[in-house]
Design a protein around this motif. Structure first.
Motif, PDB file in Angstrom:
ATOM      1  N   LEU A  24      -6.446   4.174  -8.434  1.00 11.86           N
ATOM      2  CA  LEU A  24      -6.012   4.077  -7.378  1.00 11.86           C
ATOM      3  C   LEU A  24      -6.877   3.676  -6.047  1.00 11.86           C
ATOM      4  CD1 LEU A  24      -3.742   4.681  -5.737  1.00 11.86           C
ATOM      5  CD2 LEU A  24      -3.991   6.802  -5.149  1.00 11.86           C
ATOM      6  N   LEU A  25      -8.184   4.389  -6.057  1.00 15.28           N
ATOM      7  CA  LEU A  25      -8.984   3.462  -4.596  1.00 15.28           C
ATOM      8  C   LEU A  25      -9.851   2.323  -5.353  1.00 15.28           C
ATOM      9  CD1 LEU A  25     -10.769   7.452  -4.603  1.00 15.28           C
ATOM     10  CD2 LEU A  25      -9.019   6.334  -3.175  1.00 15.28           C
ATOM     11  N   MET A  31       3.116  -1.569  -9.256  1.00 16.21           N
ATOM     12  CA  MET A  31       2.576  -0.522  -8.348  1.00 16.21           C
ATOM     13  C   MET A  31       2.059   0.965  -9.057  1.00 16.21           C
ATOM     14  SD  MET A  31       6.073  -0.679  -6.047  1.00 16.21           S
ATOM     15  CE  MET A  31       7.373  -0.129  -7.373  1.00 16.21           C
ATOM     16  N   SER A  32       2.101   1.253  -9.546  1.00 16.53           N
ATOM     17  CA  SER A  32       1.923   2.930 -10.906  1.00 16.53           C
ATOM     18  C   SER A  32       0.794   3.142 -10.963  1.00 16.53           C
ATOM     19  CB  SER A  32       2.802   2.489 -12.361  1.00 16.53           C
ATOM     20  OG  SER A  32       2.441   3.815 -12.957  1.00 16.53           O
ATOM     21  N   HIS A  33      -0.257   3.884 -10.914  1.00 17.84           N
ATOM     22  CA  HIS A  33      -1.785   4.329 -11.292  1.00 17.84           C
ATOM     23  C   HIS A  33      -1.619   5.770 -10.813  1.00 17.84           C
ATOM     24  CE1 HIS A  33      -2.118   0.681  -8.188  1.00 17.84           C
ATOM     25  NE2 HIS A  33      -3.312   0.822  -8.801  1.00 17.84           N
ATOM     26  N   LEU A  71      -0.560  -0.254 -16.360  1.00 14.30           N
ATOM     27  CA  LEU A  71      -0.174   0.166 -14.809  1.00 14.30           C
ATOM     28  C   LEU A  71      -1.273  -0.120 -14.290  1.00 14.30           C
ATOM     29  CD1 LEU A  71       0.554   4.516 -14.724  1.00 14.30           C
ATOM     30  CD2 LEU A  71      -1.192   2.516 -16.407  1.00 14.30           C
ATOM     31  N   GLY A  72      -0.547  -0.511 -13.029  1.00 14.19           N
ATOM     32  CA  GLY A  72      -1.797  -0.268 -11.977  1.00 14.19           C
ATOM     33  C   GLY A  72      -1.963  -2.071 -11.193  1.00 14.19           C
ATOM     34  N   SER A  73      -2.351  -1.978 -10.496  1.00  9.88           N
ATOM     35  CA  SER A  73      -2.344  -3.496  -9.253  1.00  9.88           C
ATOM     36  C   SER A  73      -3.722  -4.593  -9.837  1.00  9.88           C
ATOM     37  CB  SER A  73      -2.542  -3.066  -7.703  1.00  9.88           C
ATOM     38  OG  SER A  73      -1.088  -1.893  -7.440  1.00  9.88           O
ATOM     39  N   LEU A 108       1.256  -1.430  -0.191  1.00 10.69           N
ATOM     40  CA  LEU A 108      -0.292  -0.358   0.334  1.00 10.69           C
ATOM     41  C   LEU A 108       0.847   0.962   0.089  1.00 10.69           C
ATOM     42  CD1 LEU A 108      -2.812   1.499   0.237  1.00 10.69           C
ATOM     43  CD2 LEU A 108      -2.502   1.480   2.572  1.00 10.69           C
ATOM     44  N   ILE A 109       2.183   0.798   1.208  1.00  8.77           N
ATOM     45  CA  ILE A 109       2.672   2.515   0.393  1.00  8.77           C
ATOM     46  C   ILE A 109       3.465   2.585  -0.284  1.00  8.77           C
ATOM     47  CG2 ILE A 109       4.500   3.485   1.556  1.00  8.77           C
ATOM     48  CD1 ILE A 109       2.771   3.872   3.430  1.00  8.77           C
ATOM     49  N   SER A 110       3.706   1.434  -1.308  1.00  8.69           N
ATOM     50  CA  SER A 110       4.803   1.795  -2.748  1.00  8.69           C
ATOM     51  C   SER A 110       3.994   2.624  -3.838  1.00  8.69           C
ATOM     52  CB  SER A 110       5.159  -0.125  -2.594  1.00  8.69           C
ATOM     53  OG  SER A 110       5.701  -0.643  -1.836  1.00  8.69           O
ATOM     54  N   ILE A 111       1.975   1.513  -3.293  1.00 10.72           N
ATOM     55  CA  ILE A 111       0.911   2.167  -4.469  1.00 10.72           C
ATOM     56  C   ILE A 111       1.481   3.783  -4.229  1.00 10.72           C
ATOM     57  CG2 ILE A 111      -1.581   2.180  -4.742  1.00 10.72           C
ATOM     58  CD1 ILE A 111      -1.104  -1.107  -4.481  1.00 10.72           C
TER      59      ILE A 111
END
Length: 259
Positions: free
Chosen positions: A117-118, A109-111, A168-170, A66-69
């Motif tokens: 992101l949310l 990790m990228s948004h 990109l994205g989780s 979460l911190i990385s994101i």
């Protein structure tokens, strides 16, 4: 099944899930009564600090993820860093051809957009703790699952996407978590918003629906809805296969050999 395996079963995991839900409701009731004083909630900074402290205690993987994101999202908002972010935090055939293989993982990790992101943070928090508990009951950590799903999602995207766009994205990780959750707790009710219509489905049906949409989006050429369906498909496939290997005891055997 693996003849030598005598560990957890789906039934055991479902029983633990129900018990954990009861405990979480009880804990929430206790914390609510202790954190509200005269009808006033905790100050927001204290609430955020308490949340992060509890998350770190529950799962360092989820905490640092979460911190990385969040950190990467902030970096995307800084204009001077745009070129660096595009070079090192987007998974694309262009970047891979130039030897930027790390983007297979850093892109997870990228948004760029707040909504993206949310959504992924919500899914990460919704499914992550339950999946971590299930995997931990077999004596295994969560971080290989996270890395494996990110890797699989990126590889599916690179192999199935015909144009030069990057992703990109989780989402590959969160879809993998959802897939594992759905295979473990198939009757759990999941809520979605389709258009403006809220719906609830058993997790097993939701998994089937997401699989169909991801497969369709991956195979239909020229579909431009700004969704990396092939990465979602990769995460879903990884989550299901991981569950099947785990429940049959093969991953537990690997974990014991590595000790």
């Amino acid at each position: 099944l693996n003849p030598g395996y005598t560990g957890e079963t789906v039934g055991n995991l479902e029983a633990k899930y129900r018990q954990n839900q009861i405990q979480r409701r009880s804990a929430y009731g206790a914390s609510a009564s202790s954190t509200y004083n005269g009808g006033r909630p905790k100050p927001l900074p204290q609430a955020i600090k308490d949340f992060l402290t509890a998350l770190k205690a529950t799962s360092p993987t989820l905490y640092f993820g979460l911190i990385s994101i969040l950190s990467t999202f902030v970096a995307w908002q800084i204009p001077v860093l745009q070129r660096t972010m595009q070079t090192h935090f987007i998974c694309s055939k262009y970047n891979i051809k130039r030897g930027r293989y790390h983007t297979i993982l850093t892109s997870a990790m990228s948004h760029v957009s707040l909504m993206h992101l949310l959504i992924n943070c919500y899914a990460l928090y919704s499914f992550g703790p339950q999946v971590r508990q299930s995997i931990a009951s077999f004596g295994l950590p969560l971080w290989p699952f996270a890395l494996g799903s990110a890797l699989t999602g990126s590889l599916f995207y690179l192999f199935l996407t015909r144009d030069g766009r990057g992703c990109l994205g989780s989402s590959a990780i969160t879809v993998a978590l959802m897939a594992f959750f759905a295979r473990t707790y198939p009757n759990a009710q999941l809520g979605f918003v389709v258009g403006f219509i809220p719906i609830r489905l058993p997790a097993e049906y939701a998994l089937f629906a997401i699989g169909l949409v991801s497969l369709f989006g991956s195979l239909v050429p020229g579909l431009r809805d700004n969704v990396a369906h092939s990465a979602h498909l990769g995460g879903l496939v990884f989550g299901v296969i991981y569950f099947e290997l785990l429940i049959r005891g093969y991953l537990s055997k690997i974990g014991r050999r590595g000790r």
